[in-house]
Each structure stands twice: as structure tokens, then as C-alpha cells.
Design a protein around this motif. Structure first.
Motif: not given
Length: 329
Positions: A216-227, A234-243, A253-256, A260-261
């Protein structure tokens, strides 16, 4: 060795369940309601009312007595009975009627004024079966709606038995549906918060059900994107980049970025910005934290960068946003 293996499996299961709960929390991260218009319907067959799409508005219908049909473009009609609750998270256009094939009046013809903070009533007298409904449009800040929220199914239904298993939800709905609910000082704010609670209480079991049936919600089937969604939530304050996000979930990066999109409906960068802006708005309106401390708390090393991002997202500076919310309160 068997015992160790079992414990390892249990730990993995616990971790997966904890991450699933975190993902549900991300979906339930409050879309703080800005206003509610609610109405009580007393209708007798034949009847049908057409509701337009409501941008930035969740819609709910609670069947107090009788029943009705819900129909929408390209969707299978849904029959509702007394005690059932239906939620349209993104306010999809739909029709309520005593029979699924019946065409009806536009909602704006029977309720021309639907200003948030007010209530209305619809009466349609007929010779057939009678029904009573509680209907509400729950307006929220659309800029706070994540792509994951917007990806929810067009309609979510709790039948009467499921509502009864959530006694706080059931009792809140019954109180809101009552024709003699309490009226007095602060009534508008109380009603707003009561509907806000009803929305969260309704979505919680529905989202658990979605998690148990991930088709019913395909994103839940994808372990990488759901994680990744849990990490951003929960960790939005960390200095994340797409990489670094891609590495965190074990993807290129490209597959992610592509996955995700496709599954979330927006880019990882926009989703991360949205989460940071959501927290920044909360800090500005619900705490006395100095404005100068907000950027670092939400992952920005530069106050100027935060200021520009906030203004682009909300159309107001952080100071204007805080002052505006204080005046509204």
C-alpha cells in the motif's frame, strides 16, 4: 550457538521494528493544524454532495448514524456504515451519497462559506434512509507536508470495530459529533486541538496497517530509502550531504537519488530541508530558544544560509515567522 543465533535474529527484528516505528513517527510528525471547518450533516435519501479537492487540507468523515458511499475519480467506490471513519490525508476531491452512482450538488452550493474556525450544518430531507455525519476540513501548512505524507493513499478507512479499539479516538469523535458539545471561552482553540488529536489518533492505526501491508505504500518495501527517511527524521541536525546519506544506507549516489525521488516524490535534499524547516518552525513557535541558536539545532552551520533557506521555504524570515505566530496566539 543456536541460542546466539536466535538472539541475533531477535535483535535484528527489534531493530527493524524500531525503524518501522520511527518511519511511522515521521509520517505522524505533526502537520500542525492552522484551522478547522466542521459540519454536521442530517441527510435522507436521495442525496449526494460533491466535494472539491482541498489543497493543504486533510478531510475526515465520521458516520454517526446510517451510512453513505464515497466515490472519486478512477477509484473503487467505498461503502461506509455507522461508526466508520474515513480520512483523506491530502484532500482529494470526492462525492458522498446514498448510492454510488448518484450525481449531486457541489459542496459550495450547500455550504458556501467554510471559513476555518467556524461550523456549519447540512440538512437534506428525503423519503429514504436517514444518515448523520460529522465532516471536517483540517487545514495545515502545506509547506510542512513531506513527500512521504503526500504519498499516502488517497483515502484511509477505519471501520467501526477499529475505531472502537481506539477508545480515545472514538470518544473524541463522538464528542465532536454531538449537537450539544461544550461551548465557551477558548472553544475555537479547543476544537482545533481536538480535531488535531483525532487526526493523529486515526492515522496511527492506519499507518501501522500500511506498515504490515507495504504494497500500500511502496517506500516501505525499500530498505535503503525507508532507512534514509528514518535518518532524516531523527538525525536531521547532522551535516548530511547526498553522498553521505547514500553511504549511510549502502547505496550509490545515483541509485539513491533516483529511488528516493521515485518512492518519496521529492529529492533527498528537499526532504531533508523540509524536515529541518519543520523543526525550525517548531522551535520558533513552541520554545523560547534564542533565534540565533536555531540554525545549529537544525543542521545549519551558517546563520545566513539558514535565514535564506527559511525565507525561501516559508516566504517569511525566522523573526517574522515567530512574531506572526505570537500575534496569532
Amino acid at each position: 550457538m543456536a541460542t546466539v543465533g536466535t538472539q541475533g535474529t531477535d535483535r535484528r527484528t527489534d531493530r527493524i521494528e524500531a525503524e518501522r516505528d520511527d518511519l511511522l513517527s515521521e509520517l505522524l510528525t505533526p502537520l500542525r493544524l492552522t484551522g478547522v471547518f466542521d459540519s454536521r450533516w442530517h441527510v435522507s435519501a436521495p442525496w449526494a454532495i460533491e466535494g472539491d479537492a482541498e489543497e493543504g487540507c486533510a478531510v475526515l468523515h465520521y458516520i454517526v448514524e446510517g451510512g453513505c458511499w464515497i466515490t472519486a475519480a478512477d477509484q473503487t467506490p467505498i461503502e461506509l456504515r455507522a461508526g466508520d471513519l474515513i480520512v483523506f490525508p491530502t484532500g482529494v476531491a470526492h462525492r458522498l451519497s446514498d448510492r454510488p452512482e448518484r450525481k449531486g450538488l457541489p459542496l459550495k452550493a450547500v455550504l458556501p462559506e467554510r471559513t476555518p474556525g467556524t461550523s456549519g450544518e447540512i440538512r437534506i430531507d428525503g423519503t429514504g434512509a436517514e444518515s448523520r455525519l460529522l465532516c471536517a476540513g483540517l487545514h495545515y501548512d502545506a509547506s510542512a507536508a513531506t513527500g512521504l505524507y503526500r504519498a499516502l493513499p488517497w483515502a484511509l478507512v477505519l471501520d467501526g470495530a477499529q475505531v472502537d479499539r481506539e477508545p480515545l479516538l472514538r470518544d473524541t469523535l463522538r464528542l465532536l459529533a454531538s449537537t450539544d458539545r461544550p461551548v465557551g471561552p477558548g472553544d475555537r482553540l479547543i476544537t482545533l486541538r481536538a480535531f488535531e488529536m483525532a487526526l493523529v489518533l486515526a492515522l496511527r492505526p492506519l499507518l501501522r496497517e500500511l506498515a504490515d501491508n507495504p504494497d500500500s505504500l511502496p517506500v516501505l518495501r525499500h530498505p535503503g530509502i525507508s532507512r534514509a527517511l528514518v535518518v532524516i527524521a531523527t538525525r536531521f541536525a547532522e551535516p548530511w550531504t547526498i553522498d553521505s546519506l547514500a553511504r549511510e544506507v549502502g547505496m550509490s549516489r545515483s541509485a539513491f537519488t533516483a529511488a528516493f525521488r521515485d518512492l518519496v516524490g521529492e529529492s533527498p535534499a528537499r526532504h531533508l530541508t523540509g524536515r529541518r524547516m519543520q523543526e525550525a518552525a517548531r522551535l520558533l513557535t513552541e520554545t523560547t530558544l534564542p533565534q540565533s541558536c536555531v540554525p545549529e539545532r537544525v543542521g545549519y552551520q551558517s546563520a545566513v544560509g539558514f535565514h535564506l533557506a527559511f525565507r525561501k521555504w516559508f516566504g517569511r524570515t525566522p523573526g517574522e515567522y515567530r512574531a506572526g505566530e505570537e500575534r496569532a496566539a
